[in-house]
Design an enzyme around this catalytic site. Structure first.
Site, short mmCIF file in Angstrom:
data_model
loop_
_atom_site.label_atom_id
_atom_site.label_comp_id
_atom_site.label_asym_id
_atom_site.label_seq_id
_atom_site.Cartn_x
_atom_site.Cartn_y
_atom_site.Cartn_z
N SER A 111 16.63 -10.03 -4.61
CA SER A 111 16.31 -9.37 -3.34
C SER A 111 17.56 -9.02 -2.55
O SER A 111 18.39 -8.24 -3.00
CB SER A 111 15.36 -10.25 -2.53
N HIS A 112 17.72 -9.58 -1.37
CA HIS A 112 18.81 -9.24 -0.46
C HIS A 112 20.06 -10.06 -0.71
O HIS A 112 21.04 -9.93 0.04
CB HIS A 112 18.35 -9.41 0.99
N ASP A 275 17.22 -3.06 1.38
CA ASP A 275 17.97 -4.14 0.74
C ASP A 275 18.08 -3.96 -0.77
O ASP A 275 17.77 -2.90 -1.31
CB ASP A 275 17.32 -5.49 1.07
N ASP A 277 16.47 -4.95 -3.51
CA ASP A 277 15.35 -4.54 -4.36
C ASP A 277 14.37 -3.62 -3.65
O ASP A 277 13.31 -3.30 -4.19
CB ASP A 277 14.62 -5.77 -4.91
N ASP A 279 12.54 -3.92 -0.77
CA ASP A 279 11.34 -4.35 -0.05
C ASP A 279 11.59 -4.65 1.42
O ASP A 279 10.63 -4.82 2.18
CB ASP A 279 10.66 -5.54 -0.75
N ARG A 280 12.85 -4.70 1.85
CA ARG A 280 13.14 -4.96 3.26
C ARG A 280 13.62 -3.68 3.94
O ARG A 280 14.01 -2.72 3.30
CB ARG A 280 14.22 -6.04 3.40
N LYS A 374 6.18 -6.38 0.31
CA LYS A 374 6.74 -5.66 1.43
C LYS A 374 7.43 -4.40 0.90
O LYS A 374 7.79 -4.35 -0.27
CB LYS A 374 7.68 -6.53 2.24
#
Length: 541
Positions: A111-112, A275, A277, A279-280, A374
């Site tokens: 992710s982030h 971010d 991947d 999703d943010r 998300k």
């Protein structure tokens, strides 16, 4: 030979969203194989299944993809749908699982978190609904990792990940697909692209920072190719294995370049970042930063202006640490509002049951029931569609919202890479003192209640305890403390601070100044700086 002997590795317990470790840990012989085989076994086997596979392009992703493909073939999987180049944003993967009726999917991302040879890597399994595996499945995976003695892997040449189309790996079909097109098509179904094209045709300016991460190709296709924004609207658009040395977390600290652009002279009308991947999201207007909690509330209040939500929302949900700004909107609109632990899997249950359409977390994650993750670019498009219909700038929309609903001043302070023993001892001490905090007066505030959040899922009755500490003060202020489940080194203590101001006065203070008494009260009650030796948080959002 397809069966290979192995023995357990310690610490393969999936966290909030899969297993995340330092990249060299995943690169150990057998480490990835053990976790993937344990996942397949915990699911009761995957023979005959259709799976989706891809990730955010971080270092080791292509090698991991080849490994997983060979393991899937050896375990009898019928078909694996792979994003070209091993690329798939997390929301795009969720969409593909749902659109293709797959049995689930493996997403390669941390992710982030930063990427690179010495940075972070991760693997998570998403279910047939497109959402992260629930706790019952992740616990079964972990249990299997502690007893595994062999894994299955086909001895075969690598697959060509660049050529779109079908090929065979053993008896399994490998289908390489364009990672962007299906997702972009879905966005066209939800939003009024004609109105958005008109916005850009009229000279509206957007700065989109993809942070050298996965949404670059998606953002270029949607904003520049389909909506007609000028070339160069999307910056840092090329996904890189180490994210160009960036920390791909869209917040004011790590997306400081975008912050400076939007707060400086000649700023564009709108700014956004996503971010690692995809999703943010972070939302900015000219001269204004929108907190994720406020963004969720504004989207909820204006969702009816977007074609995909014109018939209204079923309900809304937020994670417990997220501010109660959306609660005020739900109350006025007569919507059910759910407070869940952190983790998108909890929202997935509510969405699958038809209880909510919209949900969000303070950690820059917002989404709806179009997928079960998300979705950063979706959030950006929601804002742009609202702006196109209302004809107002971000600052004007926020001012109108606060005037109508009041303002929930809110901030998150992160203390990163704390020694685990110190962090656990500090929160353990707080746990022991919770019952005695009620009625205490500190920094001019009176403690109304204090507890450790426990959630009972209204859909399946599952209980999730130990989800963070809440200290509520009289008048609506509060502080929440919890250890993050997304780090790979030490402990990250997240401290969430909130103060409600009904207005009409006091709606334009600097958030850190408005929250100063709560920040001071938290130090008095918990002693974070005193016990950790830190002079302050690493990150403030």
């Amino acid at each position: 030979m397809t069966s290979h002997p192995t023995r357990p590795f310690e610490g393969q317990k999936p966290g909030t969203s899969g297993l995340r470790k330092k990249t060299p840990v995943f690169m150990q012989p057998g480490y990835l194989e053990n976790f993937v085989q344990s996942t397949f076994d915990a699911l009761g086997g995957v023979a005959g299944n259709v799976l989706v596979l891809g990730g955010d392009g971080r270092y080791f992703g292509r090698e991991a993809t080849q490994c997983i493909l060979k393991m899937a073939a050896a375990n009898g999987v019928a078909r694996v749908i792979v994003g070209q180049g091993a690329w798939l944003s997390t929301p795009a993967a969720s969409n593909l699982i749902r659109k293709r009726g797959a049995d689930g999917g493996l997403i390669l991302s941390a992710s982030h978190n930063p990427g690179g040879p010495e940075a972070d890597f991760g693997v998570k399994y998403n279910m047939a609904n497109g959402g992260p595996a629930p706790e019952a499945v992740t616990e079964a995976i972990f249990a299997r990792t502690m007893e595994i003695d062999s894994y299955r892997k086909l001895d075969a040449p690598d697959v060509n990940l660049e050529m779109v189309g079908e090929s065979r790996l053993g008896e399994m079909i490998v289908e390489i697909v364009d990672p962007v097109s299906a997702y972009a098509d879905m966005m066209e179904e939800i939003f009024d692209f004609k109105a958005l094209r008109g916005l850009f045709h009229e000279g509206f300016t957007l700065a989109m920072d993809s942070m050298c991460a996965i949404t670059g190709p998606y953002a270029v296709e949607i904003f520049e190719n389909r909506l007609g924004a000028p070339k160069g609207t999307v910056v840092h658009e090329q996904p890189l294995p180490d994210f160009g040395g960036m920390h791909p977390d869209p917040n004011p600290t790590w997306a400081h370049e975008l912050m400076e652009t939007l707060m400086g002279p000649g700023a564009p009308d709108f700014g956004a970042a996503s971010d690692g991947d995809g999703d943010r999201n972070m939302i900015l207007g000219r001269g204004i930063y929108v907190s994720p909690s406020d963004s969720l509330a504004v989207i909820a209040a204006n969702a009816h202006l977007v074609p995909g939500y014109a018939s209204g929302l079923k309900g809304v949900a937020r994670s417990m640490p997220t501010s109660a700004a959306v609660d005020k909107v739900a109350q006025k609109l007569g919507l059910d509002c759910y407070e869940t632990p952190t983790g998108w899997k909890f929202f997935g249950n509510l969405m699958d049951a038809g209880r909510v359409s919209l949900c969000g977390e303070e950690s820059f994650g917002t989404g709806s029931d179009h997928v079960r993750e998300k979705d950063g670019l979706w959030a950006v498009l929601m804002w742009l569609n609202i702006i196109a219909v209302r004809g107002l700038g971000v600052a004007e929309i926020m001012a109108d919202h606060w005037e109508e609903y009041g303002r929930n001043y809110y901030s998150r302070h992160d203390y990163e890479v704390l020694p685990n023993d110190i962090a656990n001892a500090m929160l353990g001490d707080l746990r022991d003192r919770l019952e005695g905090l009620k009625g205490q007066k500190v920094q001019g505030l009176v403690v109304e209640s204090a507890d450790e959040f426990c959630y009972t899922d209204p859909v399946d009755g599952a209980v999730s305890a130990g989800q963070g500490f809440r200290i509520l003060f009289e008048g609506g202020s509060r502080v929440v403390l919890r250890l993050s489940g997304t780090g790979t080194e030490g402990a990250t203590l997240r401290v969430y601070l909130e103060r409600y101001e009904a207005g009409p006065e006091g709606l334009t203070e600097d958030p850190q100044a408005a929250l100063a008494p709560i920040i001071a009260a938290t130090e008095d009650l918990v002693g974070i700086r005193a016990r950790t030796g830190r002079t302050g948080p690493n990150v403030i959002t």
